[in-house]
Scaffold this active site. Structure first.
Site, mmCIF file in Angstrom:
data_model
loop_
_atom_site.group_PDB
_atom_site.id
_atom_site.type_symbol
_atom_site.label_atom_id
_atom_site.label_comp_id
_atom_site.label_asym_id
_atom_site.label_seq_id
_atom_site.Cartn_x
_atom_site.Cartn_y
_atom_site.Cartn_z
ATOM 1 N NE ARG A 84 -3.524 2.563 2.463
ATOM 2 C CZ ARG A 84 -3.718 3.682 4.025
ATOM 3 N NH1 ARG A 84 -3.497 3.390 5.017
ATOM 4 N NH2 ARG A 84 -3.647 4.972 2.809
ATOM 5 C CG HIS A 129 -0.901 8.934 3.010
ATOM 6 N ND1 HIS A 129 -1.380 7.336 3.094
ATOM 7 C CD2 HIS A 129 -0.535 9.785 4.035
ATOM 8 C CE1 HIS A 129 -1.417 7.902 4.980
ATOM 9 N NE2 HIS A 129 -0.845 8.966 5.114
ATOM 10 C CD GLU A 174 -4.926 8.238 9.267
ATOM 11 O OE1 GLU A 174 -4.668 9.326 9.676
ATOM 12 O OE2 GLU A 174 -4.747 6.725 9.822
ATOM 13 C CG ASN A 313 -5.225 3.983 8.419
ATOM 14 O OD1 ASN A 313 -5.282 2.976 8.217
ATOM 15 N ND2 ASN A 313 -4.656 4.765 8.103
ATOM 16 C CE1 TYR A 315 -2.190 4.235 12.775
ATOM 17 C CE2 TYR A 315 -0.337 3.132 13.251
ATOM 18 C CZ TYR A 315 -1.100 3.798 12.422
ATOM 19 O OH TYR A 315 -0.825 4.049 11.404
ATOM 20 C CD GLU A 383 -1.637 3.815 7.898
ATOM 21 O OE1 GLU A 383 -1.630 4.651 8.838
ATOM 22 O OE2 GLU A 383 -1.886 4.723 7.040
#
Ligand code: GBH
Length: 475
Positions: A84, A129, A174, A313, A315, A383
């Site tokens: 990616r 991005h 995002e 994504n 985290y 991600e």
């Protein structure tokens, strides 16, 4: 009698695909080489080095622009199914507009894509991005509604030039960060601070841009290219501080709706909870109409259902409770509109980033939340990863992070039947971490930024990740 406690050892299904992720500005370097135009990160890092922790820039970054061969070699060693990466808009269109195409930029991505395909690695391409061409910022950036059509012209060129070989597209990475941090809280370029207003205008354009780019693909390209187009949203798992408290449950719901729901609702559902809240807040604040612009019926038609998969994504996680009143939340602001106090448990392991605390169960819970709320969409984890500040090759904490988060993915697949089909580790290599410069490292390959040649070295996590891909399980 003997009791056998056999712990089911789940495996990743054969169709499940693994990869690693990067973004153009974070790795390419060559900021003014190969005919590339200036973008908002070039501008901000050059003019406002005080905004970057170590005063650095992405001028050279990992020099990936010059290392196609080497990088694809590393990806081949690693054994990923897909890679990616993102395309730099100003490398394709130096002034942002479709009137001037930079052939050198097209050639660079063709070379990368062709080498990946020759190595049997699927290119998984993000169109945007965060590196907006500077001339488009000069006309206001994303809050300018005309950017939607300008973006679609760019998307059209990407489909036309690369779509014969690229069949997996992500329009935006995002939108929350692009809009909230770019236009409301100055966390990212262009670092504007029109909180409670700029972010909402940005999101309005961006959702239309996404929807139109999706429709264009199905109108002009799908029949021949047979690909798919999605969007990548970022979200933490939000949980009530006290599960028994209705107030905390409501605060959690608001956090979800204003972060993930802001973008996911218009595309994947019919919920519109933000509308009434922002309308009421705006009225209290003396605005003559809602700070949240509304879509026309035609725009709703374009946006609704405009994604073949949800890129996620993820985290870290947060607990939510009500604001106590002592917090100084400015109005208008996105935070005041959410009206929830969010915090992380002091028990969670920390990382090299203040915002990133380790809570693996959050990923499974979030996957289940998405499945339930958005009618079981195909989810690709685009991600997930862990930072440190040392860049140590013996990165045991990153290894633990991947093992424990991937374990939760396995549980989500096998026990909750979540339709998750891909996982990308962030990141392939250490890179320019936006306003943190080179002080935080997420790579599974170490990059020596002191060395002009930016050599790469695999960390322990690269070997472990390779093993997971090969064995389809976690040791
Ligand atoms: C990803 O965003 C990005 O897509 C990627 O480019 C980046 O390198 C990676 O994260 C690692 O950061 O400092 O409290 O204001 C993840 C979502 C949202 C996480 C913004 C960091 C800043 C929090 N990011 N957030 S704070």
């Amino acid at each position: 009698t003997l009791l056998f406690c056999v712990k089911a050892q789940y495996e990743f299904p054969t169709e499940f695909e693994f990869g690693v992720a990067t973004a153009s500005y974070q790795i390419e370097g060559a900021w003014n080489d190969g005919g590339k135009g200036e973008n908002i990160w070039d501008r901000m890092t050059h003019q406002r080095p005080d905004l970057i922790d170590d005063g650095s820039t992405g001028d050279h970054a990992c020099l990936s622009y010059y290392k196609t061969d080497e990088d694809v070699g590393l990806l081949t060693d690693l054994g990923v199914d897909f890679y990616r990466f993102s395309i730099s808009w100003s490398r394709i269109l130096p002034n942002g507009h479709a009137n001037q195409i930079n052939q050198e930029g097209i050639d660079y991505y063709n070379e990368l894509i062709n080498r990946l395909i020759a190595a049997r690695i699927t290119p998984f391409v993000t169109m945007f991005h965060w590196d907006l061409p500077q001339p488009l910022q000069e006309i206001g950036g994303w809050p300018n509604p005309f950017l939607a059509d300008i973006f679609v012209d760019y998307a059209n060129i990407l489909y036309k030039e690369f779509g014969d070989r690229v069949t997996d597209w992500i329009t935006f990475n995002e939108p929350l960060v692009i809009c909230e941090q770019g236009y409301s809280t100055a966390g990212k370029a262009p670092a504007y601070t029109q909180d409670g207003i700029g972010g909402y205008l940005c999101a309005h354009t961006l959702l239309i841009a996404h929807g139109k780019a999706y429709r264009l693909y199905y109108r002009d390209y799908f029949e021949e290219q047979k690909g798919r187009v999605g969007i990548t949203l970022d979200s933490r798992m939000y949980m009530p501080a006290d599960e028994e408290s209705q107030e905390d449950l409501d605060a959690t719901e608001r956090a979800f709706q204003f972060v993930l729901g802001w973008y996911a609702n218009p595309i994947f559902s019919k919920e519109e909870i933000m509308k009434s809240r922002i309308e009421a807040q705006s009225q209290e604040e003396g605005f003559l109409s809602s700070r949240l612009p509304s879509f026309t019926d035609e725009e709703i038609q374009i946006i609704r259902g405009s994604a073949d998969f949800l890129g996620l994504n993820h985290y870290t996680s947060e607990y939510c409770t009500t604001l106590t009143g002592s917090e100084d939340v400015p109005r208008p602001s996105h935070s005041a509109d959410i009206d929830a106090f969010r915090y992380q448990s002091p028990d969670w392991e920390s990382s090299g980033s203040v915002w990133l605390k380790v809570y693996p169960e959050g990923l499974r819970k979030l996957l289940v939340w998405i499945k339930q709320r958005y009618n079981n969409p195909e989810i690709m984890i685009t991600e997930n990863g862990f930072s440190d500040r040392t860049g140590t090759l013996a990165d045991c904490r990153r290894v633990n992070y991947f093992n424990s988060y991937l374990e939760q993915v396995l549980l989500a697949i096998h026990e909750d039947e979540v339709n998750v089909t891909r996982y990308a580790a962030w990141s392939f290599m250490d890179n320019f971490e936006w306003r943190r410069g080179y002080t935080e490292r997420f790579g599974i390959y170490y990059v020596d930024f002191e060395d002009d040649d930016k050599p790469r070295t695999p960390k322990m996590s690269a070997f472990v990740f390779k093993n997971i891909m090969q064995t389809r399980g976690i040791d």
